[in-house]
Write an enzyme that holds these catalytic residues in place. Structure first.
Site, PDB file in Angstrom:
ATOM      1  N   SER A 193      -4.733   3.242   4.391  1.00  0.00           N
ATOM      2  CA  SER A 193      -5.587   2.219   5.004  1.00  0.00           C
ATOM      3  C   SER A 193      -5.440   2.152   6.518  1.00  0.00           C
ATOM      4  O   SER A 193      -6.366   1.739   7.216  1.00  0.00           O
ATOM      5  CB  SER A 193      -5.275   0.849   4.406  1.00  0.00           C
ATOM      6  OG  SER A 193      -3.900   0.535   4.584  1.00  0.00           O
ATOM      7  N   GLY A 200      -4.698   2.047   0.255  1.00  0.00           N
ATOM      8  CA  GLY A 200      -3.817   1.975  -0.901  1.00  0.00           C
ATOM      9  C   GLY A 200      -3.184   3.295  -1.296  1.00  0.00           C
ATOM     10  O   GLY A 200      -2.373   3.352  -2.214  1.00  0.00           O
ATOM     11  N   ASN A 246       2.484   2.795   2.088  1.00  0.00           N
ATOM     12  CA  ASN A 246       2.397   2.154   0.773  1.00  0.00           C
ATOM     13  C   ASN A 246       3.591   2.508  -0.108  1.00  0.00           C
ATOM     14  O   ASN A 246       4.046   1.692  -0.914  1.00  0.00           O
ATOM     15  CB  ASN A 246       1.075   2.513   0.090  1.00  0.00           C
ATOM     16  CG  ASN A 246      -0.097   1.865   0.797  1.00  0.00           C
ATOM     17  OD1 ASN A 246      -0.100   0.670   1.044  1.00  0.00           O
ATOM     18  ND2 ASN A 246      -1.084   2.670   1.169  1.00  0.00           N
ATOM     19  N   ASP A 272      -3.123 -10.530   7.433  1.00  0.00           N
ATOM     20  CA  ASP A 272      -2.150 -10.083   6.424  1.00  0.00           C
ATOM     21  C   ASP A 272      -0.850  -9.586   7.048  1.00  0.00           C
ATOM     22  O   ASP A 272       0.153  -9.390   6.361  1.00  0.00           O
ATOM     23  CB  ASP A 272      -2.753  -9.019   5.496  1.00  0.00           C
ATOM     24  CG  ASP A 272      -3.048  -7.690   6.180  1.00  0.00           C
ATOM     25  OD1 ASP A 272      -2.743  -7.521   7.388  1.00  0.00           O
ATOM     26  OD2 ASP A 272      -3.593  -6.798   5.508  1.00  0.00           O
ATOM     27  N   HIS A 329      -2.054  -4.782   8.532  1.00  0.00           N
ATOM     28  CA  HIS A 329      -3.106  -3.882   9.014  1.00  0.00           C
ATOM     29  C   HIS A 329      -3.510  -4.241  10.443  1.00  0.00           C
ATOM     30  O   HIS A 329      -3.756  -5.414  10.729  1.00  0.00           O
ATOM     31  CB  HIS A 329      -4.334  -3.953   8.101  1.00  0.00           C
ATOM     32  CG  HIS A 329      -4.069  -3.456   6.723  1.00  0.00           C
ATOM     33  ND1 HIS A 329      -3.702  -4.301   5.695  1.00  0.00           N
ATOM     34  CD2 HIS A 329      -4.101  -2.202   6.214  1.00  0.00           C
ATOM     35  CE1 HIS A 329      -3.535  -3.584   4.593  1.00  0.00           C
ATOM     36  NE2 HIS A 329      -3.756  -2.306   4.880  1.00  0.00           N
TER      37      HIS A 329
END
Length: 194
Positions: free
Chosen positions: A17, A54, A82, A163, A166
């Site tokens: 991502s 992801g 991840n 979040d 990111h």
């Protein structure tokens, strides 16, 4: 006197991502911003977005063939965030990245490796083991390593989406600003055409 390049160079940005541009528009994603900045420095280059939100290093292994189908002149490899978030065994992460790098190298495609850190409180030992994977692979394969993809951006609320994981558009601009000298040198080192 430098000869003109025979064609536009294709760089595949191969990642998760952070490459794909989760939460931002396509023109704000890392590959688009990087391409714009490389062109501003006189490089005839197309940066193709092969980021999948992801994705893990295991997922990356399964996607190498599709990336090779784009006939890249070079690859910027950004994977592992991840895996780190999920606490995957660093030895598994290393084996997957080793395989990805090996497949690109076997196809004659140079790789610029970007490092990642386990940033979500998995403990110092895990963090150290995870971080050590990238310099070890760079040494093994003779690759240029950009030590930490999120350098200067990780943990800064002003440069990240709510979040906290990111980068926002400002954060992506900062990532590109920091990595640009390494990418520019990488692109200039590539063969002019196949």
């Amino acid at each position: 006197m430098e000869t003109a390049r025979a064609k536009t160079l294709t760089i595949v940005a191969f990642g998760d991502s952070l490459t794909a541009g989760w939460g931002v528009g396509p023109t704000q994603a890392f590959p688009a911003v990087l391409e714009r900045e490389l062109k501003a420095r006189g490089l005839d280059v197309k940066v193709v977005n092969f980021g999948i939100s992801g994705d893990t290093t295991a997922g990356g292994v399964s996607r190498v063939r599709s990336a090779l189908a784009a006939k890249p002149d070079g690859v910027i490899l950004e994977l592992g965030a991840n895996d780190g978030l999920r606490g995957f065994d660093p030895a598994l992460v290393e084996a997957n990245l080793d395989r990805i790098i090996g497949e690109f190298k076997a196809a004659g495609v140079p790789v610029l490796l970007t490092g990642m850190k386990a940033i979500m409180g998995m403990g110092k030992r895990y963090g150290d083991e995870f971080s050590a994977v990238y310099p070890r692979l760079a040494q093994k394969h003779g690759l240029k390593l950009y030590p930490f993809f999120l350098e200067g951006v990780a943990g800064d609320p002003a440069l990240n989406l709510p979040d906290g994981l990111h980068p926002n558009p400002k954060g992506i601009e900062e990532i590109v600003r920091r990595i640009l000298p390494d990418v520019e040198a990488f692109v200039r080192s590539l063969p002019a055409g196949k």
